[in-house]
Design a protein around this motif. Sequence first.
Motif, PDB file in Angstrom:
ATOM      1  N   ASN A 123       0.841  -1.189   0.000  1.00  0.00           N
ATOM      2  CA  ASN A 123       0.000   0.000   0.000  1.00  0.00           C
ATOM      3  C   ASN A 123       0.885   1.251   0.000  1.00  0.00           C
ATOM      4  O   ASN A 123       1.410   1.658   1.035  1.00  0.00           O
ATOM      5  CB  ASN A 123      -0.889  -0.057   1.250  1.00  0.00           C
ATOM      6  N   LEU A 124       1.049   1.844  -1.189  1.00  0.00           N
ATOM      7  CA  LEU A 124       1.964   2.985  -1.310  1.00  0.00           C
ATOM      8  C   LEU A 124       1.439   4.220  -0.590  1.00  0.00           C
ATOM      9  O   LEU A 124       2.227   5.061  -0.148  1.00  0.00           O
ATOM     10  CB  LEU A 124       2.239   3.286  -2.789  1.00  0.00           C
ATOM     11  N   SER A 125       0.128   4.329  -0.443  1.00  0.00           N
ATOM     12  CA  SER A 125      -0.347   5.511   0.305  1.00  0.00           C
ATOM     13  C   SER A 125      -0.063   5.361   1.793  1.00  0.00           C
ATOM     14  O   SER A 125       0.121   6.369   2.498  1.00  0.00           O
ATOM     15  CB  SER A 125      -1.819   5.842   0.046  1.00  0.00           C
ATOM     16  N   ALA A 126       0.017   4.121   2.273  1.00  0.00           N
ATOM     17  CA  ALA A 126       0.434   3.924   3.671  1.00  0.00           C
ATOM     18  C   ALA A 126       1.878   4.410   3.840  1.00  0.00           C
ATOM     19  O   ALA A 126       2.204   5.093   4.821  1.00  0.00           O
ATOM     20  CB  ALA A 126       0.320   2.459   4.063  1.00  0.00           C
ATOM     21  N   ILE A 127       2.722   4.096   2.868  1.00  0.00           N
ATOM     22  CA  ILE A 127       4.122   4.527   2.948  1.00  0.00           C
ATOM     23  C   ILE A 127       4.203   6.056   2.903  1.00  0.00           C
ATOM     24  O   ILE A 127       4.951   6.669   3.670  1.00  0.00           O
ATOM     25  CB  ILE A 127       4.963   3.849   1.846  1.00  0.00           C
ATOM     26  N   ALA A 128       3.398   6.671   2.037  1.00  0.00           N
ATOM     27  CA  ALA A 128       3.368   8.144   1.972  1.00  0.00           C
ATOM     28  C   ALA A 128       2.909   8.718   3.314  1.00  0.00           C
ATOM     29  O   ALA A 128       3.470   9.700   3.812  1.00  0.00           O
ATOM     30  CB  ALA A 128       2.447   8.594   0.848  1.00  0.00           C
ATOM     31  N   LYS A 135       5.335 -12.341  -4.665  1.00  0.00           N
ATOM     32  CA  LYS A 135       5.097 -11.510  -5.863  1.00  0.00           C
ATOM     33  C   LYS A 135       4.414 -10.239  -5.372  1.00  0.00           C
ATOM     34  O   LYS A 135       3.421 -10.288  -4.647  1.00  0.00           O
ATOM     35  CB  LYS A 135       4.174 -12.281  -6.805  1.00  0.00           C
ATOM     36  N   LYS A 136       4.968  -9.102  -5.785  1.00  0.00           N
ATOM     37  CA  LYS A 136       4.446  -7.854  -5.214  1.00  0.00           C
ATOM     38  C   LYS A 136       3.447  -7.166  -6.153  1.00  0.00           C
ATOM     39  O   LYS A 136       3.654  -7.111  -7.355  1.00  0.00           O
ATOM     40  CB  LYS A 136       5.590  -6.912  -4.885  1.00  0.00           C
ATOM     41  N   ILE A 137       2.376  -6.691  -5.569  1.00  0.00           N
ATOM     42  CA  ILE A 137       1.471  -5.822  -6.326  1.00  0.00           C
ATOM     43  C   ILE A 137       1.274  -4.545  -5.530  1.00  0.00           C
ATOM     44  O   ILE A 137       1.329  -4.540  -4.303  1.00  0.00           O
ATOM     45  CB  ILE A 137       0.117  -6.495  -6.649  1.00  0.00           C
ATOM     46  N   TYR A 138       1.056  -3.449  -6.244  1.00  0.00           N
ATOM     47  CA  TYR A 138       0.979  -2.132  -5.594  1.00  0.00           C
ATOM     48  C   TYR A 138      -0.427  -1.577  -5.670  1.00  0.00           C
ATOM     49  O   TYR A 138      -1.054  -1.619  -6.724  1.00  0.00           O
ATOM     50  CB  TYR A 138       2.004  -1.186  -6.233  1.00  0.00           C
TER      51      TYR A 138
END
Length: 376
Positions: free
Chosen positions: A10-15, A372-375
């Motif tokens: 979850n890229l918004s979690a990282i942001a 396997k990663k999905i974003y």
Amino acid sequence: MHRGAIAEINLSAIAHNLQTVKNLVKDRPVIAVVKADAYGHGAVEVSKSLLKEGISCLAVAFTNEALELRNASIKAPIIVLFDKREIKDFFKWNLIPVIHNMDTAIYLNEEAKKQRKRIKVHVKIDTGMGRLGLCGKDVIHDLIKIGKMSGIELEGILSHFSEADLFDRTYADIQLKRFRKICKTVSNTLKKNLFIHIANSAAVISYKDAYLDAVRPGIMLYGYSPISRRYDSQIRNGEHIMHGLIPAMTVKTNILYIRKVPRGTPISYGRTFITKRDSKIGIVPVGYADGYNRLFSNNADMLVRGKRVPVIGRVCMDLTMIDLTDVKNVLEGDEVVILGQQKNEIIDANELAQRANTIPYEILTSLGSKSKKIYV
Ligand SMILES: *Cc1c(COP(=O)(O)O)cnc(C)c1O
């Protein structure tokens, strides 16, 4: 079928987690630590996302990690924390090496002069971690020597805390004091402003004096606090303080087979689990080869249809068994969450770490790197 689990990042979690760091450190630069494939979250995607959110610099452990980022067209400054091999790559790819000993400094200086270049470096000093860095009586002398080398531009000095959870700050205080003193002397002698940094995530969370010129968080960006439960339990009744961080990784797979077996059936290698009732057993296509620790044998839960179900018997190389007897209407192909949230239940990396007698860092890197990663 693809081997292993799916890691949903979850890229918004990282942001959001980066924003948490920024709120704490105000306008100081953040050097985002994306070593070990961004703690298993995928270094390229995570770095691109962090750069969009305004970080100034990335840090990796080894040169090949930096090359992966450069090959993905990432142009930001990259600090290489631990490498001293392939020195020519530092020049070729415009990387910032961390120097830990005089030999490397001399060799880099020679190469720079040969190439008629000046290479930016940071020098690490060992203030008590006992791992890498200049240490002993000659530290100041050596730093000044490096600062005067014509092929080298001494940009920064760093050190690393031995206490990653800062449960007890006595030792960190000593380290910080040593660090400041050395940096001050060197800076005064060279008449040069040096960029100094020491703060890992634990320090970002709880040690403002250590912020200095920049901070170097890793685990926080991925949504975990390194401050241990042990520490928290003394101040907040055992509840784990997340400091507003949001875990970014969910690891999931699907039930491969469901079998009904009678009471008294031994499950998996070594027959360490024997069914105590007629049971419904789920076979999950993830094992220790996929980063699911063998210490989870009879010792962890997974989530199915929003319910916790126990891992039963030994974790195998490619498969793990779970007890589905209490889950109604469960079907082959149903989603299994190994790490993360499903409906109202959560299995976080702190929980898994405690089960396997390790730290969330290892849970994230081992499950993340094999999935396997999905974003999202
Ligand atoms: C890994 C690492 C960090 C980040 O540590 P966290 O505890 O993940 O914040 C910072 N500095 C150095 C030198 C490291 O090796």
